[in-house]
Scaffold this motif. Structure first.
Motif, PDB file in Angstrom:
ATOM      1  N   ASP A  44       0.834  -1.216   0.000  1.00  0.00           N
ATOM      2  CA  ASP A  44       0.000   0.000   0.000  1.00  0.00           C
ATOM      3  C   ASP A  44       0.856   1.249   0.000  1.00  0.00           C
ATOM      4  O   ASP A  44       0.495   2.276   0.529  1.00  0.00           O
ATOM      5  N   TYR A 175      -0.583  10.764   3.472  1.00  0.00           N
ATOM      6  CA  TYR A 175      -1.746  10.436   4.288  1.00  0.00           C
ATOM      7  C   TYR A 175      -2.968  10.369   3.381  1.00  0.00           C
ATOM      8  O   TYR A 175      -3.146  11.220   2.513  1.00  0.00           O
ATOM      9  N   GLU A 176      -3.776   9.336   3.612  1.00  0.00           N
ATOM     10  CA  GLU A 176      -5.085   9.274   2.949  1.00  0.00           C
ATOM     11  C   GLU A 176      -6.086   9.814   3.963  1.00  0.00           C
ATOM     12  O   GLU A 176      -6.166   9.316   5.086  1.00  0.00           O
ATOM     13  N   ARG A 252      -7.171   8.270   7.284  1.00  0.00           N
ATOM     14  CA  ARG A 252      -7.680   6.917   7.030  1.00  0.00           C
ATOM     15  C   ARG A 252      -6.536   5.910   6.900  1.00  0.00           C
ATOM     16  O   ARG A 252      -6.644   4.765   7.299  1.00  0.00           O
ATOM     17  N   ALA A 253      -5.437   6.334   6.306  1.00  0.00           N
ATOM     18  CA  ALA A 253      -4.302   5.416   6.102  1.00  0.00           C
ATOM     19  C   ALA A 253      -3.038   6.232   5.874  1.00  0.00           C
ATOM     20  O   ALA A 253      -3.105   7.408   5.517  1.00  0.00           O
ATOM     21  N   HIS A 255       0.648   5.929   3.785  1.00  0.00           N
ATOM     22  CA  HIS A 255       1.425   5.171   2.804  1.00  0.00           C
ATOM     23  C   HIS A 255       2.843   5.718   2.801  1.00  0.00           C
ATOM     24  O   HIS A 255       3.038   6.924   2.883  1.00  0.00           O
TER      25      HIS A 255
END
Ligand code: FAD
Length: 401
Positions: A44, A175-176, A252-253, A255
């Motif tokens: 990811d 960053y998501e 949210r996530a 990477h």
């Protein structure tokens, strides 16, 4: 000893899986993909920004596309230009998972939690790989081995297929985010305050979501970062907070990953093995776009590999047709782009501003060439705000890169 499979692919990222899709779609050869992660979707690292060529050419379904956008915006301190280049933002883990499912549906076998350690060589020829799985050491022999292990280049490095000393190393973190994003564009900002020696970006990622990240080239980061700067996370957080055109509600996530570019005129084939994608630095050295060239390298390598397998001759002379084709198509362009990259990420703020302003003046035909990475020398001269010191730098780079 007879082979366990016709083809073994080390690494289940976009390049390795596209290689598996190509071979299984076009032949009856059996293909085994060995992936060190527990699931393909654990890869990811990538923002997943891509262009129409990938969606159309490789049949990428809508449900792994998070957003489509109208254009690309370049910014620098005091300048902004909008280029008419439509783009797509992929849900990268879902995209990789889709490629794997499609390869499996076509007959490939995918083994996850399988870490490739070394090539098996006999009489100077690669005849398989050693790998570990479930704590056990195993071997898999094949008529053709593919190194698709990304920047780690697990096999290509051991086989001395490129020179790590001439490589340029970059890192990225993104960053998501869930929150408001007012733009319908992929935005790239060249500003050493936001990303010393690199650039910052924001991409749309569907309703009330976007991605925001920072990347830099290590050498230029050293030159342009202030003595008291923080971590890469501090930079991403500052970038998120920097602009009223977006507002983060939650992360949210995250990477992160690295990229290695080493001018791309590399050895891509040896007896019994080809290397594709980031394992052999197929990534575009200027903007770090790696999905499209990685998949293109896999497609090109598969075409040559299939002809070699059909003749039962997977030795270097046959497989090097792929290397020659790649170097004819991309080698020189990628070298020029590496030089351009080394100048761009080292620009002064004034040059960054002039570069962004010139990008806004490109004609439609030039924008089309930019998007295909086929700018001519004349285009570059129009685009680049060279100072006298850059010309001597460029001369030195031509010798080095
Ligand atoms: C932060 C970041 C953002 C990026 N954003 C973009 C973008 O927006 N657009 C774009 O086009 N490109 C982007 N890139 C680049 C792009 O992600 C890569 O170029 C692309 O993923 C390369 O594909 P690949 O299959 O060659 O390698 P990878 O995606 O690296 O896949 C290699 C696979 O091999 C596996 N592997 C590694 N070692 C072993 C081993 N020993 N045994 C078995 N398996 C192994 C890995 O787990 C991985 O699954 C970005 C990269 C980074 C780091």
């Amino acid at each position: 000893m007879s082979a366990d499979a016709d083809v073994v692919v080390a690494g289940g990222g976009p390049a390795g899986l596209q290689f598996a899709r190509e071979v299984t779609a076009r032949s009856e050869y059996d293909v085994v993909v060995l992936e060190s992660n527990d699931a393909l979707s654990d890869n990811d690292k990538s923002t997943g920004g891509t262009f129409r060529q990938v969606i159309d050419r490789y049949g990428i379904p809508d449900d792994v596309v998070m957003a489509e956008n109208e254009d690309v915006v370049f910014e620098a301190p005091g300048a902004s230009s909008t280029l008419d280049i439509p783009g797509y933002v992929l849900d990268f883990p879902a995209f990789v998972e889709y490629l794997g499912e499609d390869a499996e549906a076509r007959g490939a076998e995918i083994r996850t939690s399988a870490r490739v350690q070394a090539p098996i060589r006999e009489g100077g020829r690669v005849v398989g790989v050693e790998y570990t799985s479930g704590g056990e050491r195993r071997e898999l022999r094949a008529d053709l081995v593919v190194d698709a292990t990304g920047p780690r280049a697990v096999l290509a490095k051991q086989l001395g297929m490129f020179d790590p000393d001439s490589a340029q190393h970059g890192v990225g973190k993104e960053y998501e985010v869930e929150g408001r994003y007012d733009l319908d564009s992929m935005l790239f900002r060249f500003d050493h305050d936001d990303a010393p020696g690199g650039y910052a970006w924001t991409f749309p990622a569907g309703e009330d979501a976007f991605k925001a990240g920072i990347c830099w080239i290590d050498d230029f980061y050293e030159t342009h970062a202030p003595a008291d700067d923080g971590t890469m996370d501090d930079y991403v957080e500052d970038w998120l907070a920097a602009d009223p055109r977006w507002e983060a509600e939650s992360i949210r996530a995250v990477h992160a990953g690295d990229a290695v570019s080493n001018n791309s005129i590399n050895q891509r084939a040896t007896d019994g093995l080809v290397a594709v994608g980031d394992a052999v630095s197929s990534i575009n050295p200027l903007f770090g776009e790696g999905i499209r060239p990685g998949m293109e390298s896999a497609e090109m390598a598969a075409t040559v590999a299939l002809a070699a397998l059909d003749r039962g001759e997977t030795f270097r002379e046959r497989l090097a047709v792929y290397e020659d084709r790649w170097n004819d198509e991309k080698g020189l362009d990628w070298r020029i782009q590496r030089i351009v990259c080394e100048l761009l990420y080292d620009f002064t703020p004034g040059q960054q501003r002039r570069f962004v302003t010139s990008a806004g003046r490109l004609s439609d035909a030039q924008v089309d060439r930019l998007q295909r990475y086929e700018l001519t020398l004349r285009d570059y001269l129009e685009l680049y705000p060279f100072d006298a010191s850059d010309l001597s730098k460029a001369r030195a780079l031509v010798r080095h890169v």
